[in-house]
Write a protein that holds these residues in place. Sequence first.
Motif, PDB file in Angstrom:
ATOM      1  N   ALA A  22      -1.517  67.012  34.708  1.00 17.89           N
ATOM      2  CA  ALA A  22      -1.056  65.649  34.974  1.00 17.89           C
ATOM      3  C   ALA A  22      -0.016  65.221  33.950  1.00 17.89           C
ATOM      4  N   MET A  23      -0.228  65.602  32.697  1.00 16.89           N
ATOM      5  CA  MET A  23       0.754  65.290  31.660  1.00 16.89           C
ATOM      6  C   MET A  23       2.064  66.025  31.922  1.00 16.89           C
ATOM      7  N   GLY A  24       1.956  67.285  32.352  1.00 16.49           N
ATOM      8  CA  GLY A  24       3.157  68.056  32.669  1.00 16.49           C
ATOM      9  C   GLY A  24       3.962  67.412  33.788  1.00 16.49           C
ATOM     10  N   LEU A  25       3.271  66.873  34.785  1.00 19.30           N
ATOM     11  CA  LEU A  25       3.957  66.190  35.885  1.00 19.30           C
ATOM     12  C   LEU A  25       4.582  64.882  35.409  1.00 19.30           C
ATOM     13  N   LYS A  26       3.842  64.155  34.586  1.00 21.81           N
ATOM     14  CA  LYS A  26       4.307  62.857  34.096  1.00 21.81           C
ATOM     15  C   LYS A  26       5.583  62.983  33.268  1.00 21.81           C
ATOM     16  N   TYR A  27       5.627  63.991  32.411  1.00 25.75           N
ATOM     17  CA  TYR A  27       6.760  64.150  31.506  1.00 25.75           C
ATOM     18  C   TYR A  27       7.632  65.359  31.867  1.00 25.75           C
ATOM     19  N   TYR A  28       7.565  65.784  33.102  1.00 25.67           N
ATOM     20  CA  TYR A  28       8.288  66.990  33.514  1.00 25.67           C
ATOM     21  C   TYR A  28       9.770  66.930  33.143  1.00 25.67           C
ATOM     22  N   ASP A  29      10.422  65.839  33.481  1.00 23.93           N
ATOM     23  CA  ASP A  29      11.856  65.725  33.202  1.00 23.93           C
ATOM     24  C   ASP A  29      12.131  65.722  31.701  1.00 23.93           C
ATOM     25  N   ASP A  30      11.296  65.028  30.940  1.00 28.87           N
ATOM     26  CA  ASP A  30      11.458  65.003  29.485  1.00 28.87           C
ATOM     27  C   ASP A  30      11.299  66.395  28.896  1.00 28.87           C
ATOM     28  N   PHE A  31      10.305  67.124  29.398  1.00 26.20           N
ATOM     29  CA  PHE A  31      10.008  68.451  28.844  1.00 26.20           C
ATOM     30  C   PHE A  31      11.140  69.452  29.075  1.00 26.20           C
ATOM     31  N   GLN A  32      12.005  69.188  30.057  1.00 29.22           N
ATOM     32  CA  GLN A  32      13.091  70.128  30.355  1.00 29.22           C
ATOM     33  C   GLN A  32      14.206  70.075  29.322  1.00 29.22           C
ATOM     34  N   MET A  33      14.324  68.959  28.622  1.00 29.29           N
ATOM     35  CA  MET A  33      15.391  68.820  27.624  1.00 29.29           C
ATOM     36  C   MET A  33      15.028  69.585  26.352  1.00 29.29           C
ATOM     37  N   PRO A  34      15.865  70.506  25.911  1.00 28.22           N
ATOM     38  CA  PRO A  34      15.547  71.295  24.711  1.00 28.22           C
ATOM     39  C   PRO A  34      15.643  70.470  23.425  1.00 28.22           C
ATOM     40  N   LEU A  35      14.885  70.887  22.446  1.00 27.43           N
ATOM     41  CA  LEU A  35      14.870  70.232  21.140  1.00 27.43           C
ATOM     42  C   LEU A  35      15.700  71.015  20.132  1.00 27.43           C
ATOM     43  N   THR A  36      16.363  70.303  19.233  1.00 22.56           N
ATOM     44  CA  THR A  36      17.094  70.950  18.146  1.00 22.56           C
ATOM     45  C   THR A  36      16.160  71.107  16.950  1.00 22.56           C
ATOM     46  N   ALA A  37      16.606  71.870  15.962  1.00 22.48           N
ATOM     47  CA  ALA A  37      15.815  72.057  14.749  1.00 22.48           C
ATOM     48  C   ALA A  37      15.578  70.719  14.057  1.00 22.48           C
ATOM     49  N   GLN A  38      16.578  69.838  14.096  1.00 20.88           N
ATOM     50  CA  GLN A  38      16.452  68.521  13.463  1.00 20.88           C
ATOM     51  C   GLN A  38      15.322  67.710  14.095  1.00 20.88           C
ATOM     52  N   SER A  39      15.248  67.742  15.427  1.00 21.54           N
ATOM     53  CA  SER A  39      14.191  67.002  16.120  1.00 21.54           C
ATOM     54  C   SER A  39      12.812  67.581  15.824  1.00 21.54           C
ATOM     55  N   VAL A  40      12.731  68.909  15.749  1.00 27.24           N
ATOM     56  CA  VAL A  40      11.458  69.557  15.419  1.00 27.24           C
ATOM     57  C   VAL A  40      11.018  69.149  14.019  1.00 27.24           C
ATOM     58  N   ASN A  41      11.962  69.096  13.082  1.00 24.62           N
ATOM     59  CA  ASN A  41      11.639  68.674  11.718  1.00 24.62           C
ATOM     60  C   ASN A  41      11.145  67.232  11.684  1.00 24.62           C
ATOM     61  N   THR A  42      11.708  66.390  12.549  1.00 27.10           N
ATOM     62  CA  THR A  42      11.283  64.990  12.631  1.00 27.10           C
ATOM     63  C   THR A  42       9.812  64.912  13.030  1.00 27.10           C
ATOM     64  N   VAL A  43       9.430  65.713  14.022  1.00 27.32           N
ATOM     65  CA  VAL A  43       8.029  65.752  14.455  1.00 27.32           C
ATOM     66  C   VAL A  43       7.147  66.276  13.320  1.00 27.32           C
ATOM     67  N   GLY A  44       7.625  67.315  12.643  1.00 24.76           N
ATOM     68  CA  GLY A  44       6.866  67.876  11.531  1.00 24.76           C
ATOM     69  C   GLY A  44       6.580  66.840  10.448  1.00 24.76           C
ATOM     70  N   LYS A  45       7.559  66.000  10.149  1.00 24.13           N
ATOM     71  CA  LYS A  45       7.390  64.966   9.123  1.00 24.13           C
ATOM     72  C   LYS A  45       6.351  63.935   9.548  1.00 24.13           C
ATOM     73  N   LEU A  46       6.361  63.562  10.824  1.00 22.67           N
ATOM     74  CA  LEU A  46       5.388  62.592  11.329  1.00 22.67           C
ATOM     75  C   LEU A  46       3.965  63.140  11.235  1.00 22.67           C
ATOM     76  N   VAL A  47       3.798  64.425  11.592  1.00 22.80           N
ATOM     77  CA  VAL A  47       2.470  65.024  11.527  1.00 22.80           C
ATOM     78  C   VAL A  47       2.023  65.172  10.066  1.00 22.80           C
ATOM     79  N   ARG A  48       2.963  65.468   9.163  1.00 22.12           N
ATOM     80  CA  ARG A  48       2.611  65.579   7.746  1.00 22.12           C
ATOM     81  C   ARG A  48       2.092  64.244   7.209  1.00 22.12           C
ATOM     82  N   ILE A  49       2.718  63.160   7.635  1.00 22.20           N
ATOM     83  CA  ILE A  49       2.264  61.824   7.226  1.00 22.20           C
ATOM     84  C   ILE A  49       0.843  61.584   7.726  1.00 22.20           C
ATOM     85  N   ALA A  50       0.603  61.943   8.987  1.00 28.24           N
ATOM     86  CA  ALA A  50      -0.715  61.734   9.591  1.00 28.24           C
ATOM     87  C   ALA A  50      -1.775  62.623   8.945  1.00 28.24           C
ATOM     88  N   ALA A  51      -1.411  63.857   8.619  1.00 27.68           N
ATOM     89  CA  ALA A  51      -2.375  64.804   8.048  1.00 27.68           C
ATOM     90  C   ALA A  51      -2.746  64.444   6.618  1.00 27.68           C
TER      91      ALA A  51
END
Length: 199
Positions: A22-51
Amino acid sequence: RSIEDIRDAVERGDVKPTKLQAMGLKYYDDFQMPLTAQSVNTVGKLVRIAAGSSRETMIVGSFRRKVYDPILKVKRPGNEIAEFRTKDVDILIVDDDKHHNTLKEIIAALEKVASVEFAAVGEHQCMGAILIPSLGKFKRIDIFVCTSEELPCALLAHTGPAGYNVQMRQVAHEKGWTLNEHHLKDEKDNIIETKTEAD
């Protein structure tokens, strides 16, 4: 069948998707857009804050294979980083006080600093979607938790690629051993000490 056919079938009640589907269907279009290294690092920083600072947090998966050389422990050339693209983010968190609520605690903290939605939450792994603020798109995120003792095998498993993991486990099997994301064990089910991935 197209994605629209599947969505229509779900809406009619002909198909009952799992939470992950259901999540895959909901965000299908979003999931098709590739991520850059910069965006991946942004996610990594958010998870580091949470952890929190007491837990070691690292980005694994294709990012670790293609942007950060795990053997030399250095970043790859700038042109390779600039060309890097992926469709999801894999995060590994090291916690020697790991318990059955560790991931739930991290998710609760992550919800305070990011827009996230999780479809599957287990004791050692969760799968969901996280909003990338700069893109205004949700992207897939998998978070894994291990102890320091499990780290070498966890890094090997979650860095991949999948085909390499299959080969490594086959080599272990031929010796009568077993290898998974937690441990390498001998034919008597005793844990074989591994200090690094190379071991």
